[in-house]
Design an enzyme around this catalytic site. Structure first.
Site, mmCIF file in Angstrom:
data_model
loop_
_atom_site.group_PDB
_atom_site.id
_atom_site.type_symbol
_atom_site.label_atom_id
_atom_site.label_comp_id
_atom_site.label_asym_id
_atom_site.label_seq_id
_atom_site.Cartn_x
_atom_site.Cartn_y
_atom_site.Cartn_z
ATOM 1 N N ARG A 1 -5.364 -4.107 8.926
ATOM 2 C CA ARG A 1 -4.147 -3.499 8.363
ATOM 3 C C ARG A 1 -3.997 -2.115 8.974
ATOM 4 N NH1 ARG A 1 -3.540 0.013 3.760
ATOM 5 N NH2 ARG A 1 -5.693 -0.491 3.208
ATOM 6 N N HIS B 1 -4.070 5.094 9.775
ATOM 7 C CA HIS B 1 -5.432 4.574 9.804
ATOM 8 C C HIS B 1 -5.403 3.055 9.878
ATOM 9 C CE1 HIS B 1 -6.006 8.612 8.178
ATOM 10 N NE2 HIS B 1 -7.207 8.546 8.718
ATOM 11 N N ASP C 1 -8.933 -4.745 5.701
ATOM 12 C CA ASP C 1 -8.562 -5.516 4.516
ATOM 13 C C ASP C 1 -7.206 -6.209 4.666
ATOM 14 O OD1 ASP C 1 -6.855 -3.343 4.401
ATOM 15 O OD2 ASP C 1 -7.497 -2.677 2.412
ATOM 16 N N CYS D 1 0.806 -1.221 0.000
ATOM 17 C CA CYS D 1 0.000 0.000 0.000
ATOM 18 C C CYS D 1 0.845 1.280 0.000
ATOM 19 C CB CYS D 1 -0.942 0.009 1.200
ATOM 20 S SG CYS D 1 -0.112 0.017 2.801
ATOM 21 N N CYS E 1 -2.210 0.920 8.788
ATOM 22 C CA CYS E 1 -1.423 1.619 7.767
ATOM 23 C C CYS E 1 -0.832 2.860 8.438
ATOM 24 C CB CYS E 1 -2.355 1.978 6.616
ATOM 25 S SG CYS E 1 -1.547 2.712 5.205
ATOM 26 N N HIS F 1 -1.062 11.612 15.675
ATOM 27 C CA HIS F 1 -1.675 10.929 14.533
ATOM 28 C C HIS F 1 -0.642 9.966 13.968
ATOM 29 C CE1 HIS F 1 -3.858 10.236 10.804
ATOM 30 N NE2 HIS F 1 -2.733 10.476 10.170
#
Length: 144
Positions: A115, A102, A106, A62, A117, A99
């Protein structure tokens, strides 16, 4: 754990600050830890909070480091995020409220289906060989 804006701007790079404090995102395939599969843990660049283990890292294709789970559920907070006009789940560090990225549903089923990410810019990697000297010795138990 509260850090002043000026303190953070001195300690962090512009990208680290943008990602952790302004919900920014680094460019895909540009992150320092994307292809790092050395044994160790990933901690919050702001506070040093332990977040993820290399044991749970996988190549999701990704463009960002992907993890199947955090070291412990109580180390992160998840919030609904509608910033891109679609519902996502934002991941933040618990103590510093940085932060991180996310979480999506999937991920590989054999790893639990999630996942995480995560932006490399939000992380600092502590190699397994340095865990003890860096004050993270209790996390050696996550490695064979």
């Amino acid at each position: 754990m509260n850090f002043s804006e000026s303190e953070l701007k001195k300690r962090l790079t512009a990208l680290q600050y943008e990602v952790t404090q302004n919900k920014g995102t680094e460019m895909p395939y540009s992150g320092e830890y994307l292809d790092n599969f050395e044994e160790g843990i990933y901690v919050d660049i702001v506070s040093g909070e332990p977040l993820f283990s290399s044991e749970d890292k996988f190549d999701a294709g990704c463009g960002w480091p992907a993890f199947s789970k955090p070291l412990a559920e109580d180390l992160i907070n998840e919030h609904e995020d509608f910033d891109l006009d679609r519902k996502r789940t934002e991941v933040k560090s618990k103590t510093a409220d940085s932060h991180l990225g996310h979480v999506f549903d999937d991920g590989p089923e054999e790893l639990g289906g999630l996942r995480y990410c995560i932006n490399s810019a939000a992380l600092k990697f502590i190699p397994k060989k340095d865990l003890e000297k860096e004050g993270y010795g209790e996390y050696l138990k996550y490695f064979k």
